[in-house]
Design a protein around this motif. Structure first.
Motif, PDB file in Angstrom:
ATOM      1  N   UNK A 271       0.840  -1.059   0.141  1.00 54.76           N
ATOM      2  CA  UNK A 271       0.047   0.080  -0.139  1.00 54.76           C
ATOM      3  C   UNK A 271       0.882   1.119   0.035  1.00 54.76           C
ATOM      4  N   UNK A 272       0.980   1.910  -1.122  1.00 59.44           N
ATOM      5  CA  UNK A 272       1.864   2.963  -1.268  1.00 59.44           C
ATOM      6  C   UNK A 272       1.118   4.354  -0.777  1.00 59.44           C
ATOM      7  N   UNK A 273       1.551   5.079  -0.026  1.00 55.48           N
ATOM      8  CA  UNK A 273       0.839   6.099   0.722  1.00 55.48           C
ATOM      9  C   UNK A 273       1.467   7.362   0.778  1.00 55.48           C
ATOM     10  N   UNK A 274       0.515   8.263   0.659  1.00 55.67           N
ATOM     11  CA  UNK A 274       0.874   9.810   0.862  1.00 55.67           C
ATOM     12  C   UNK A 274       0.781  10.032   2.291  1.00 55.67           C
ATOM     13  N   UNK A 275       2.010  10.816   2.913  1.00 57.94           N
ATOM     14  CA  UNK A 275       1.777  11.240   4.309  1.00 57.94           C
ATOM     15  C   UNK A 275       2.290  12.961   4.302  1.00 57.94           C
ATOM     16  N   UNK A 276       1.635  13.529   5.097  1.00 61.83           N
ATOM     17  CA  UNK A 276       1.767  14.864   5.210  1.00 61.83           C
ATOM     18  C   UNK A 276       1.877  15.297   6.892  1.00 61.83           C
ATOM     19  N   UNK A 277       2.452  16.510   7.163  1.00 61.25           N
ATOM     20  CA  UNK A 277       2.489  16.797   8.340  1.00 61.25           C
ATOM     21  C   UNK A 277       1.160  17.188   8.884  1.00 61.25           C
ATOM     22  N   UNK A 278       0.938  16.852  10.292  1.00 56.49           N
ATOM     23  CA  UNK A 278      -0.614  17.047  11.259  1.00 56.49           C
ATOM     24  C   UNK A 278      -0.866  18.528  10.988  1.00 56.49           C
ATOM     25  N   UNK A 279       0.092  19.263  11.078  1.00 59.16           N
ATOM     26  CA  UNK A 279      -0.355  20.781  11.017  1.00 59.16           C
ATOM     27  C   UNK A 279      -0.490  21.401   9.843  1.00 59.16           C
ATOM     28  N   UNK A 280      -0.675  20.413   8.685  1.00 62.74           N
ATOM     29  CA  UNK A 280      -0.494  21.127   7.214  1.00 62.74           C
ATOM     30  C   UNK A 280      -1.895  20.494   6.566  1.00 62.74           C
ATOM     31  N   UNK A 281      -2.646  20.104   7.353  1.00 66.72           N
ATOM     32  CA  UNK A 281      -3.833  19.326   6.668  1.00 66.72           C
ATOM     33  C   UNK A 281      -4.707  20.452   6.221  1.00 66.72           C
ATOM     34  N   UNK A 282      -4.774  21.547   6.914  1.00 68.27           N
ATOM     35  CA  UNK A 282      -5.885  22.576   6.091  1.00 68.27           C
ATOM     36  C   UNK A 282      -5.202  23.218   4.823  1.00 68.27           C
ATOM     37  N   UNK A 283      -3.970  22.831   4.596  1.00 71.80           N
ATOM     38  CA  UNK A 283      -3.094  23.529   3.339  1.00 71.80           C
ATOM     39  C   UNK A 283      -3.720  23.036   2.186  1.00 71.80           C
ATOM     40  N   UNK A 284      -4.500  24.049   1.425  1.00 76.87           N
ATOM     41  CA  UNK A 284      -5.036  24.156   0.012  1.00 76.87           C
ATOM     42  C   UNK A 284      -4.213  23.393  -1.056  1.00 76.87           C
TER      43      UNK A 284
END
Length: 307
Positions: A271-284
């Motif tokens: 399962x290849x996954x995209x991950x981002x920082x929890x503080x940047x979830x709202x980054x449009x």
């Protein structure tokens, strides 16, 4: 600006010092003179009543107090950066934003050409920087060295949100003139053959090697490489086997003298996954880019089916 008598500008200097462990490199990183950075370190030492960085031989090493500050300072700065830089809307056609992605050469070879073509058509002035995978990739998010990670689910951090990008199966690749290619590939033939194995150099085994190890079997490893893409070429002219991602094998088969066979072991799906920082979830902007990645997967698979 001060908080509890601390000049908050010094946090930027402290973060650079703890990351670079060098006054000159830290000064260069934040565009200060070396004397200004030395002054900042002196003020930080006075405030925290600790040396923070001490000279050990030719290197500077953090004190225990500095080690305890490292993640906290980085987290504060990432929060501030995310709050300031996040825009309520993202307009791709007018954006000149830079995105930094950590990717393996498997992703770079198979998916990224489709991503770049798609992004260029919608946002021609956006810049994409593709960076190699590293050990503990979540630290690249936490240090703001990467905007997105594209990694197997097993290597994701539980501290940050993630989204499945694609599912991938593994297959075997053999030279089309190998005697092994003339008959069905059995478990015995697979385990008895020499193997080309990928060691990505990020402090962790490649996922297929990890899967095989978990099955409790051992292979005769005769060649190792750091490149997923190269592994399909390295079996040519030999009786060796490479166990690779199926999409990569299908792409390589177009121009290399190889054949594909099913792995005669019970290999789980990746399962290849995209991950981002929890503080940047709202980054449009990041939300838009994640959508482009998902849609590029569909385009990639349609292109594969046409060949």
């Amino acid at each position: 600006m001060r908080f509890n008598k601390l000049d908050l500008n010094l946090l930027v200097a402290l973060d650079a010092l703890l990351s670079e462990r060098s006054i000159s490199r830290a000064a260069e990183r934040v565009h200060l003179s070396q004397s200004a950075m030395s002054n900042a370190l002196a003020r930080l030492r006075e405030y925290f009543d600790d040396e923070l960085l001490v000279q050990v031989g030719r290197k500077m090493e953090p004190t225990p107090r500095a080690e305890s500050l490292t993640d906290a300072v980085r987290d504060v700065l990432v929060r501030v950066e995310a709050t300031i830089s996040t825009q309520p809307a993202f307009v791709p056609a007018g954006s000149t934003r830079e995105f930094r992605l950590l990717v393996s050469d498997y992703t770079m070879t198979t998916l990224m050409p489709h991503v770049l073509a798609r992004v260029y058509a919608l946002a021609p002035n956006i810049r994409i920087h593709l960076r190699p995978q590293v050990a503990h990739p979540e630290r690249a998010l936490e240090r703001a060295d990467a905007d997105l990670l594209i990694i197997p689910h097993e290597y994701c951090s539980t501290e940050h949100p993630a989204q499945t990008l694609l599912e991938e199966q593994f297959c075997c690749v053999l030279w089309n003139e190998s005697p092994l290619a003339e008959a069905p590939l059995t478990r015995e033939a697979y385990l008895g053959a020499g193997h080309v194995v990928v060691l990505p150099g990020m402090g962790q085994p490649a996922l297929e090697d990890w899967f095989v190890q978990r099955l409790g079997v051992s292979r005769r490893v005769e060649v190792t490489t750091y490149s997923f893409a190269a592994s399909t070429q390295l079996v040519v002219g030999t009786q060796r086997i490479a166990t690779v991602h199926r999409r990569l094998a299908m792409q390589a088969r177009r121009h290399e003298p190889i054949v594909m066979r099913d792995v005669p072991l019970h290999m789980p799906v990746m399962h290849q996954t995209i991950q981002w920082h929890k503080h940047r979830t709202a980054d449009a902007g990041l939300a838009w880019l994640r959508t482009q990645l998902l849609e590029a997967v569909a385009q990639m698979d349609q292109a594969t089916l046409r060949v």
